[in-house]
Design a protein around this motif. Sequence first.
Motif, PDB file in Angstrom:
ATOM      1  N   VAL A 162       0.842  -1.202   0.000  1.00  0.00           N
ATOM      2  CA  VAL A 162       0.000   0.000   0.000  1.00  0.00           C
ATOM      3  C   VAL A 162       0.876   1.251   0.000  1.00  0.00           C
ATOM      4  O   VAL A 162       0.627   2.198  -0.756  1.00  0.00           O
ATOM      5  CB  VAL A 162      -0.959  -0.002   1.204  1.00  0.00           C
ATOM      6  N   LYS A 163       1.920   1.268   0.812  1.00  0.00           N
ATOM      7  CA  LYS A 163       2.826   2.418   0.831  1.00  0.00           C
ATOM      8  C   LYS A 163       3.512   2.589  -0.526  1.00  0.00           C
ATOM      9  O   LYS A 163       3.720   3.724  -0.988  1.00  0.00           O
ATOM     10  CB  LYS A 163       3.870   2.260   1.934  1.00  0.00           C
ATOM     11  N   PHE A 164       3.855   1.475  -1.160  1.00  0.00           N
ATOM     12  CA  PHE A 164       4.464   1.547  -2.486  1.00  0.00           C
ATOM     13  C   PHE A 164       3.522   2.211  -3.486  1.00  0.00           C
ATOM     14  O   PHE A 164       3.923   3.094  -4.260  1.00  0.00           O
ATOM     15  CB  PHE A 164       4.842   0.145  -2.966  1.00  0.00           C
ATOM     16  N   LEU A 165       2.264   1.794  -3.487  1.00  0.00           N
ATOM     17  CA  LEU A 165       1.293   2.358  -4.421  1.00  0.00           C
ATOM     18  C   LEU A 165       1.021   3.827  -4.126  1.00  0.00           C
ATOM     19  O   LEU A 165       0.869   4.641  -5.048  1.00  0.00           O
ATOM     20  CB  LEU A 165      -0.002   1.551  -4.383  1.00  0.00           C
ATOM     21  N   VAL A 166       0.966   4.176  -2.840  1.00  0.00           N
ATOM     22  CA  VAL A 166       0.769   5.581  -2.472  1.00  0.00           C
ATOM     23  C   VAL A 166       1.956   6.416  -2.950  1.00  0.00           C
ATOM     24  O   VAL A 166       1.789   7.506  -3.526  1.00  0.00           O
ATOM     25  CB  VAL A 166       0.571   5.720  -0.951  1.00  0.00           C
ATOM     26  N   ASN A 167       3.180   5.915  -2.725  1.00  0.00           N
ATOM     27  CA  ASN A 167       4.375   6.633  -3.166  1.00  0.00           C
ATOM     28  C   ASN A 167       4.405   6.795  -4.682  1.00  0.00           C
ATOM     29  O   ASN A 167       4.862   7.807  -5.206  1.00  0.00           O
ATOM     30  CB  ASN A 167       5.619   5.895  -2.685  1.00  0.00           C
ATOM     31  N   ALA A 168       3.894   5.755  -5.381  1.00  0.00           N
ATOM     32  CA  ALA A 168       3.857   5.809  -6.841  1.00  0.00           C
ATOM     33  C   ALA A 168       2.701   6.652  -7.358  1.00  0.00           C
ATOM     34  O   ALA A 168       2.593   6.869  -8.569  1.00  0.00           O
ATOM     35  CB  ALA A 168       3.753   4.395  -7.406  1.00  0.00           C
ATOM     36  N   ILE A 170      -0.360   5.779  -7.458  1.00  0.00           N
ATOM     37  CA  ILE A 170      -1.300   4.910  -8.163  1.00  0.00           C
ATOM     38  C   ILE A 170      -2.513   4.748  -7.272  1.00  0.00           C
ATOM     39  O   ILE A 170      -2.390   4.295  -6.124  1.00  0.00           O
ATOM     40  CB  ILE A 170      -0.658   3.548  -8.476  1.00  0.00           C
ATOM     41  N   PRO A 171      -3.710   5.142  -7.717  1.00  0.00           N
ATOM     42  CA  PRO A 171      -4.886   5.157  -6.842  1.00  0.00           C
ATOM     43  C   PRO A 171      -5.204   3.777  -6.270  1.00  0.00           C
ATOM     44  O   PRO A 171      -5.075   2.747  -6.948  1.00  0.00           O
ATOM     45  CB  PRO A 171      -6.011   5.635  -7.770  1.00  0.00           C
ATOM     46  N   LEU A 172      -5.603   3.780  -4.996  1.00  0.00           N
ATOM     47  CA  LEU A 172      -6.036   2.563  -4.321  1.00  0.00           C
ATOM     48  C   LEU A 172      -7.547   2.450  -4.377  1.00  0.00           C
ATOM     49  O   LEU A 172      -8.258   3.445  -4.297  1.00  0.00           O
ATOM     50  CB  LEU A 172      -5.600   2.586  -2.856  1.00  0.00           C
ATOM     51  N   SER A 173      -8.025   1.232  -4.495  1.00  0.00           N
ATOM     52  CA  SER A 173      -9.458   1.002  -4.388  1.00  0.00           C
ATOM     53  C   SER A 173      -9.864   1.087  -2.918  1.00  0.00           C
ATOM     54  O   SER A 173      -9.029   0.953  -2.017  1.00  0.00           O
ATOM     55  CB  SER A 173      -9.814  -0.379  -4.932  1.00  0.00           C
ATOM     56  N   PRO A 174     -11.154   1.313  -2.617  1.00  0.00           N
ATOM     57  CA  PRO A 174     -11.594   1.329  -1.210  1.00  0.00           C
ATOM     58  C   PRO A 174     -11.219   0.057  -0.464  1.00  0.00           C
ATOM     59  O   PRO A 174     -10.846   0.110   0.714  1.00  0.00           O
ATOM     60  CB  PRO A 174     -13.113   1.491  -1.332  1.00  0.00           C
ATOM     61  N   ASP A 175     -11.287  -1.088  -1.136  1.00  0.00           N
ATOM     62  CA  ASP A 175     -10.917  -2.338  -0.473  1.00  0.00           C
ATOM     63  C   ASP A 175      -9.443  -2.334  -0.102  1.00  0.00           C
ATOM     64  O   ASP A 175      -9.059  -2.780   0.990  1.00  0.00           O
ATOM     65  CB  ASP A 175     -11.209  -3.531  -1.385  1.00  0.00           C
ATOM     66  N   GLU A 179      -8.114  -2.774   3.771  1.00  0.00           N
ATOM     67  CA  GLU A 179      -7.876  -4.184   4.014  1.00  0.00           C
ATOM     68  C   GLU A 179      -6.928  -4.388   5.184  1.00  0.00           C
ATOM     69  O   GLU A 179      -6.116  -3.530   5.529  1.00  0.00           O
ATOM     70  CB  GLU A 179      -7.298  -4.847   2.767  1.00  0.00           C
ATOM     71  N   GLU A 180      -7.037  -5.563   5.816  1.00  0.00           N
ATOM     72  CA  GLU A 180      -6.079  -5.946   6.845  1.00  0.00           C
ATOM     73  C   GLU A 180      -4.780  -6.358   6.150  1.00  0.00           C
ATOM     74  O   GLU A 180      -4.781  -7.179   5.236  1.00  0.00           O
ATOM     75  CB  GLU A 180      -6.628  -7.119   7.673  1.00  0.00           C
ATOM     76  N   HIS A 181      -3.696  -5.804   6.603  1.00  0.00           N
ATOM     77  CA  HIS A 181      -2.427  -6.024   5.923  1.00  0.00           C
ATOM     78  C   HIS A 181      -1.721  -7.235   6.537  1.00  0.00           C
ATOM     79  O   HIS A 181      -0.823  -7.106   7.364  1.00  0.00           O
ATOM     80  CB  HIS A 181      -1.555  -4.777   6.000  1.00  0.00           C
TER      81      HIS A 181
END
Length: 279
Positions: A162-168, A170-175, A179-181
């Motif tokens: 999730v941190k990788f996608l945020v840094n990139a 790249i939008p996250l879906s609500p799920d 989600e539990e990591h």
Amino acid sequence: MNHPPAETVTTGTLRVADATLHYEIRGEGPLVALVGAPMDAASFAPLADLLATDHTVLTTDPRGLNRSVQDDPERDSTPQLRADDLALLIEHLDRGPATVFGSSGGAVTALALAVAHPGRAHTVIAHEPPLNHVLDDPAARDAAVEDIIATYASGDVGGAWVKFLVNANIPLSPDEEHEEHEEPTGQDPQRVADERFWFLHEMRETTRWRPDVAALRDGPVRVVVGVGQDSAGQFCDLTSAALATALGTEPTVFPGGHIAFADDPEGFAPRLREVLNGS
């Protein structure tokens, strides 16, 4: 579009100083190398099949990933090492100089090849290279990468992604946001090992690599900076634009997003062919 039959794929290994590299060859014609990091040869196979109708296509697993085994499995994979590996593969095939298409970390590999081994490639197409140090805030970018790596090392695999996608950007879906990591169970062991290698031994050195702008701009290798038309505002859109500006060029737009070459190879190949032909 018809794909060449599977028997047209020739696999091989090349022993280098500290690793054994897995590579695959398809087709006949001018040499094109398709490289990623962390994506391996399998990720490029559909695109390679499409290009192999009139090219010799080289794909490979980057050192430390899948079938390319390092003597020291904990050694970091740097763009310089991967560029050295690619230069040796091209020399081994004796069909160069090559056109090299690299995407993501593979784009950094391709750029490093153009700097260190300009005789091995006449054209480098760097598709969305994740380069912190072409941006105005490299220290903050480096710190964000260190946080991602530390999160993974702590055992929070989902949180690291999730941190990788945020840094990139790249939008996250609500799920994905809620989600539990927890680390998934029952995953393929090779996939888990490759994921670990990428987080702990490849991401830091790849994102911190500093391009020699003068060598890339003034050297003998044609350098094309590629960007996905669906990547607007993402981290690699920003880095691609900044690198192209530093080189005095404009980014070359490809269809799709960051991994369009794998998501939609049939849609990606025609544009790549145009760029291979110089347009």
